[in-house]
Design a protein around this motif. Sequence first.
Motif, mmCIF file in Angstrom:
data_model
loop_
_atom_site.group_PDB
_atom_site.id
_atom_site.type_symbol
_atom_site.label_atom_id
_atom_site.label_comp_id
_atom_site.label_asym_id
_atom_site.label_seq_id
_atom_site.Cartn_x
_atom_site.Cartn_y
_atom_site.Cartn_z
ATOM 1 N N SER A 21 51.751 42.787 51.297
ATOM 2 C CA SER A 21 51.120 43.425 50.142
ATOM 3 C C SER A 21 51.659 44.832 49.901
ATOM 4 O O SER A 21 51.608 45.693 50.784
ATOM 5 C CB SER A 21 49.603 43.492 50.327
ATOM 6 O OG SER A 21 49.024 44.297 49.310
ATOM 7 N N GLU A 22 52.135 45.069 48.679
ATOM 8 C CA GLU A 22 52.608 46.398 48.311
ATOM 9 C C GLU A 22 51.445 47.334 47.973
ATOM 10 O O GLU A 22 51.606 48.549 47.912
ATOM 11 C CB GLU A 22 53.567 46.293 47.122
ATOM 12 C CG GLU A 22 54.846 45.534 47.468
ATOM 13 C CD GLU A 22 55.797 45.450 46.291
ATOM 14 O OE1 GLU A 22 55.555 46.132 45.272
ATOM 15 O OE2 GLU A 22 56.789 44.700 46.383
ATOM 16 N N LEU A 23 50.270 46.768 47.729
ATOM 17 C CA LEU A 23 49.098 47.580 47.417
ATOM 18 C C LEU A 23 48.405 48.113 48.674
ATOM 19 O O LEU A 23 47.608 49.044 48.600
ATOM 20 C CB LEU A 23 48.087 46.760 46.605
ATOM 21 C CG LEU A 23 48.538 46.221 45.251
ATOM 22 C CD1 LEU A 23 47.392 45.463 44.582
ATOM 23 C CD2 LEU A 23 49.024 47.345 44.355
ATOM 24 N N LYS A 27 33.401 49.199 44.235
ATOM 25 C CA LYS A 27 34.814 49.505 44.032
ATOM 26 C C LYS A 27 35.647 49.114 45.245
ATOM 27 O O LYS A 27 36.760 48.597 45.112
ATOM 28 C CB LYS A 27 34.984 51.000 43.725
ATOM 29 C CG LYS A 27 34.569 51.387 42.311
ATOM 30 C CD LYS A 27 34.821 52.863 42.059
ATOM 31 C CE LYS A 27 34.530 53.216 40.594
ATOM 32 N NZ LYS A 27 34.741 54.664 40.322
ATOM 33 N N ASP A 28 35.098 49.359 46.437
ATOM 34 C CA ASP A 28 35.861 49.011 47.635
ATOM 35 C C ASP A 28 35.975 47.499 47.799
ATOM 36 O O ASP A 28 37.022 46.992 48.204
ATOM 37 C CB ASP A 28 35.221 49.624 48.885
ATOM 38 C CG ASP A 28 36.172 49.588 50.064
ATOM 39 O OD1 ASP A 28 37.103 50.424 50.100
ATOM 40 O OD2 ASP A 28 36.024 48.700 50.933
ATOM 41 N N HIS A 76 39.589 42.770 47.697
ATOM 42 C CA HIS A 76 39.993 41.431 47.270
ATOM 43 C C HIS A 76 41.241 41.463 46.393
ATOM 44 O O HIS A 76 42.021 40.503 46.394
ATOM 45 C CB HIS A 76 38.827 40.725 46.579
ATOM 46 C CG HIS A 76 37.788 40.265 47.546
ATOM 47 N ND1 HIS A 76 37.927 39.116 48.303
ATOM 48 C CD2 HIS A 76 36.612 40.822 47.933
ATOM 49 C CE1 HIS A 76 36.885 38.979 49.087
ATOM 50 N NE2 HIS A 76 36.075 40.000 48.888
ATOM 51 N N ALA A 77 41.458 42.569 45.691
ATOM 52 C CA ALA A 77 42.706 42.715 44.936
ATOM 53 C C ALA A 77 43.895 42.804 45.885
ATOM 54 O O ALA A 77 44.957 42.213 45.640
ATOM 55 C CB ALA A 77 42.641 43.963 44.047
ATOM 56 N N VAL A 78 43.714 43.534 46.984
ATOM 57 C CA VAL A 78 44.764 43.647 47.990
ATOM 58 C C VAL A 78 45.044 42.276 48.622
ATOM 59 O O VAL A 78 46.200 41.897 48.822
ATOM 60 C CB VAL A 78 44.385 44.690 49.057
ATOM 61 C CG1 VAL A 78 45.317 44.604 50.262
ATOM 62 C CG2 VAL A 78 44.417 46.090 48.469
ATOM 63 N N PRO A 104 51.848 34.416 50.779
ATOM 64 C CA PRO A 104 51.035 33.858 49.692
ATOM 65 C C PRO A 104 49.689 34.569 49.608
ATOM 66 O O PRO A 104 49.236 35.157 50.594
ATOM 67 C CB PRO A 104 50.877 32.395 50.094
ATOM 68 C CG PRO A 104 51.022 32.387 51.572
ATOM 69 C CD PRO A 104 52.027 33.458 51.894
ATOM 70 N N PRO A 105 49.047 34.519 48.452
ATOM 71 C CA PRO A 105 47.793 35.255 48.272
ATOM 72 C C PRO A 105 46.669 34.724 49.150
ATOM 73 O O PRO A 105 46.599 33.524 49.425
ATOM 74 C CB PRO A 105 47.473 35.056 46.788
ATOM 75 C CG PRO A 105 48.186 33.800 46.408
ATOM 76 C CD PRO A 105 49.435 33.784 47.231
ATOM 77 N N CYS A 106 45.817 35.622 49.603
ATOM 78 C CA CYS A 106 44.618 35.252 50.360
ATOM 79 C C CYS A 106 43.443 35.266 49.384
ATOM 80 O O CYS A 106 43.016 36.338 48.941
ATOM 81 C CB CYS A 106 44.371 36.233 51.499
ATOM 82 S SG CYS A 106 45.731 36.356 52.674
ATOM 83 N N ILE A 107 42.962 34.105 49.029
ATOM 84 C CA ILE A 107 41.924 33.993 48.010
ATOM 85 C C ILE A 107 40.606 33.610 48.678
ATOM 86 O O ILE A 107 40.473 32.506 49.208
ATOM 87 C CB ILE A 107 42.308 32.947 46.945
ATOM 88 C CG1 ILE A 107 43.653 33.316 46.317
ATOM 89 C CG2 ILE A 107 41.221 32.851 45.882
ATOM 90 C CD1 ILE A 107 44.217 32.257 45.396
ATOM 91 N N TYR A 108 39.659 34.528 48.656
ATOM 92 C CA TYR A 108 38.371 34.290 49.296
ATOM 93 C C TYR A 108 37.234 34.106 48.294
ATOM 94 O O TYR A 108 36.245 33.455 48.585
ATOM 95 C CB TYR A 108 38.033 35.448 50.237
ATOM 96 C CG TYR A 108 38.965 35.553 51.432
ATOM 97 C CD1 TYR A 108 38.935 34.591 52.441
ATOM 98 C CD2 TYR A 108 39.881 36.583 51.538
ATOM 99 C CE1 TYR A 108 39.794 34.674 53.535
ATOM 100 C CE2 TYR A 108 40.744 36.675 52.627
ATOM 101 C CZ TYR A 108 40.697 35.724 53.618
ATOM 102 O OH TYR A 108 41.544 35.789 54.688
#
Length: 385
Positions: A212-214, A248-249, A254-256, A262-266
């Motif tokens: 992750s670049e974020l 906000k956190d 979850h955006a990170v 591959p994306p981690c989608i929770y």
Amino acid sequence: MTDIISVIAPINMAVIKYWGKRDEKLIIPLNDSVSGTLDPKVMCAKTSVCARPVFEEDELWLNGKKESFTSERLQNCLKKIRELANEQKSVDEEFLKFKVHICSENNFPTAAGLASSAAGYACLVTALAKLYKVKTDISALARIGSGSACRSVYGGFVRWYAGSNPDGSDSIAKPVVDSSHWPDMRVLVLVIADTKKHTSSTKGMKTTVETSELMKHRIQVSVPSRIEKICEAIVKKDFPTFAELTMKDSNEFHAVCLSAFPPCIYLTNTSLKIIEMVHYYNNICGSIKVAYTFDAGPNACLYLLEEEVPKILSVIKYFFPFSSENFIKGLKAPPIKEFPIESHIYKSAAEKDLINYIIYTKVGEGPIVLKDGPHLLNEHGKPLS
């Protein structure tokens, strides 16, 4: 014959998330985190431990099922406690040679994004420390088993410091305030799924840190700014600030996760509907009255003050209809107070059975040693049937 030690320990729900390690083996986090410890009388892990000369091997039972004792984290916790007991001469050398039997169970879904490992390891190290009579910082021991477990060894709101020492000696948890500080703080856990999540937190963290670049912005900029503000808000009992920072956190966390590859989608569609519902409610109220946060799973944790509970339950019932009297578990819920829903658009979005049940609880105390309470192990060190 040696005693059987039984302990219950709470889960905690982070308001500033821990995600990512600078040392995988020592479980040292990349950033500080803050959480609320939830009442162990409502949601908890319960563990019994004992050591006997007749035991042939170390054994573990989890939720009634015998499990392998090969977990490196489990063995590291036991090894460290035995080393401390030897250094402190808290038990005799013969006792240190005895094998240990451990039996643990949760009264909430395991591995579903509800911090089960935090409660489990906080419970385990508290019980083992009592068994071996060691005196040490329990949070440092709990961290060896599961990072967020170090926050479950205290009640109230707790901060886990990332620290800077290579050996992790300063990566410990400390209370921000105790459980009596904010007596009207309440929590609603909206259980969407109580099954094991597809991507474990351990795997998800590793993937996120590596891809992750974020993540760098979160660690270097977002969290350091946010964490001091939320601790101040907790001390001052400034709910609007606390709630805004919490949401906000959670959103950024979850955006990170989504930015990993591959994306981690929770989160699920229902999770997103809950987020929409909370913002709708706060907008109608004219100020922030409820905060959502999601750990690595779809289940929502809503922080709110006691006076808001009857109204938000009305809104939840409107968007996610339920009729069962047992739908709300935990603390005795107050009578639902009708809240005006102004938009017909939301009415059409209401669906049944998207939420399995709700757990109503509050911020509570840390682990409790059960001196006269029931055990999970019988007098022979075997799980009760």
